[in-house]
Design a protein around this motif. Sequence first.
Motif, short mmCIF file in Angstrom:
data_model
loop_
_atom_site.label_atom_id
_atom_site.label_comp_id
_atom_site.label_asym_id
_atom_site.label_seq_id
_atom_site.Cartn_x
_atom_site.Cartn_y
_atom_site.Cartn_z
N PHE A 190 0.86 -1.17 0.00
CA PHE A 190 0.00 0.00 0.00
C PHE A 190 0.90 1.22 0.00
O PHE A 190 1.79 1.35 0.84
CB PHE A 190 -0.90 0.02 1.24
N CYS A 191 0.67 2.14 -0.95
CA CYS A 191 1.54 3.31 -1.10
C CYS A 191 0.75 4.60 -1.08
O CYS A 191 -0.39 4.66 -1.59
CB CYS A 191 2.33 3.22 -2.41
N PHE A 192 1.35 5.64 -0.53
CA PHE A 192 0.80 6.99 -0.56
C PHE A 192 1.51 7.76 -1.67
O PHE A 192 2.74 7.82 -1.70
CB PHE A 192 1.01 7.69 0.78
N ILE A 193 0.75 8.31 -2.61
CA ILE A 193 1.32 8.98 -3.78
C ILE A 193 1.78 10.38 -3.41
O ILE A 193 0.98 11.24 -3.04
CB ILE A 193 0.31 9.04 -4.93
N LYS A 248 -2.25 12.60 -7.01
CA LYS A 248 -1.40 12.92 -5.88
C LYS A 248 -2.20 12.87 -4.58
O LYS A 248 -3.37 13.22 -4.55
CB LYS A 248 -0.79 14.31 -6.08
N ASN A 249 -1.56 12.43 -3.51
CA ASN A 249 -2.14 12.33 -2.17
C ASN A 249 -3.20 11.24 -2.05
O ASN A 249 -3.98 11.24 -1.09
CB ASN A 249 -2.74 13.67 -1.73
N SER A 250 -3.24 10.33 -3.01
CA SER A 250 -4.16 9.19 -2.91
C SER A 250 -3.40 7.98 -2.36
O SER A 250 -2.17 7.97 -2.33
CB SER A 250 -4.78 8.88 -4.26
N ILE A 251 -4.15 6.97 -1.92
CA ILE A 251 -3.58 5.72 -1.44
C ILE A 251 -3.87 4.63 -2.46
O ILE A 251 -5.02 4.45 -2.86
CB ILE A 251 -4.14 5.36 -0.06
N VAL A 252 -2.82 3.92 -2.89
CA VAL A 252 -2.93 2.96 -3.98
C VAL A 252 -2.25 1.66 -3.59
O VAL A 252 -1.16 1.67 -2.99
CB VAL A 252 -2.27 3.52 -5.26
N LEU A 253 -2.88 0.53 -3.91
CA LEU A 253 -2.20 -0.76 -3.79
C LEU A 253 -1.39 -0.95 -5.06
O LEU A 253 -1.93 -0.98 -6.16
CB LEU A 253 -3.21 -1.89 -3.63
N LEU A 286 -7.25 2.98 -3.70
CA LEU A 286 -8.09 2.66 -2.54
C LEU A 286 -8.84 3.88 -2.02
O LEU A 286 -9.98 3.75 -1.58
CB LEU A 286 -7.23 2.07 -1.42
N SER A 287 -8.19 5.03 -2.04
CA SER A 287 -8.85 6.25 -1.58
C SER A 287 -8.20 7.46 -2.23
O SER A 287 -7.00 7.44 -2.54
CB SER A 287 -8.80 6.37 -0.06
N CYS A 325 -5.92 12.58 2.30
CA CYS A 325 -5.16 11.38 2.68
C CYS A 325 -3.74 11.78 3.08
O CYS A 325 -3.20 12.77 2.60
CB CYS A 325 -5.10 10.39 1.51
N ALA A 326 -3.17 10.98 3.96
CA ALA A 326 -1.80 11.20 4.41
C ALA A 326 -1.11 9.85 4.56
O ALA A 326 -1.78 8.82 4.64
CB ALA A 326 -1.80 11.95 5.75
#
Length: 242
Positions: free
Chosen positions: A8-11, A57-62, A84-85, A93-94
Amino acid sequence: MSSVFTAFCFIKTVSGNDKFLTGTAVYRVTNDENEFRELTYKGFTGNSETLIIDFEKNSIVLMIGRYVYHQNSEYLSLIQTIPLSSPQHDSTCAPEDLPLAFPLLLYTAPAITNSYKFNDTIGRQSFMLSKKLYNPVTDQKAIESDVIVSYTNANGRYDSLKESLKKSVISAVGRLKLTSNSKIPHIISSEIEWSYAANDLKSSNKPSIKSKELNTQLDLIEEHTSSDKPLATNLKDLADQI
């Protein structure tokens, strides 16, 4: 041979065009505290059958991709992305919102002879895998890649592994351990499979699978999957197909 990373990564940043996406992202290193590492990713989106889905940017992605660790930096050539969000007007998101889950790494490579170690204090055994990688993000070739694999040998499950290291190609899947002090990636393995290198070389000479034959194989997989007793998963065969 594969080195496939899932996390899971934060962009942090994202750019590109109608053919590809690229940028930087961070993932959570540990469940105990908010410790993060940054990687550079790149994924091609020009193919109509691509599994790379646009995100912002600032989204959460698998993220699932081919992983390269080189000169203290991490790179990921994307195979698949699942957003994901995304940031909303009322909330953003953070990195701290990332799920508490370790990144996984599926790594297939020849074992280094005489790299076997046993640590009496912690009751874990380990060995090293090594191969050369190509980095599709930067176009670097022949990157030396070593990985330490550690494991527990409950019920003597891997008793024969120590003697098999000399001429084996090994697939290990497990939690990726890499911190700011790490000089080499470490896999805390949950599954290990191996085959002799000679057999692996022979298999590489097989002719490529034609589309019709592949469709037949997929139909058979579907039939077996829907039966009462599913087929066992072979990690080595799976890694070669990724």
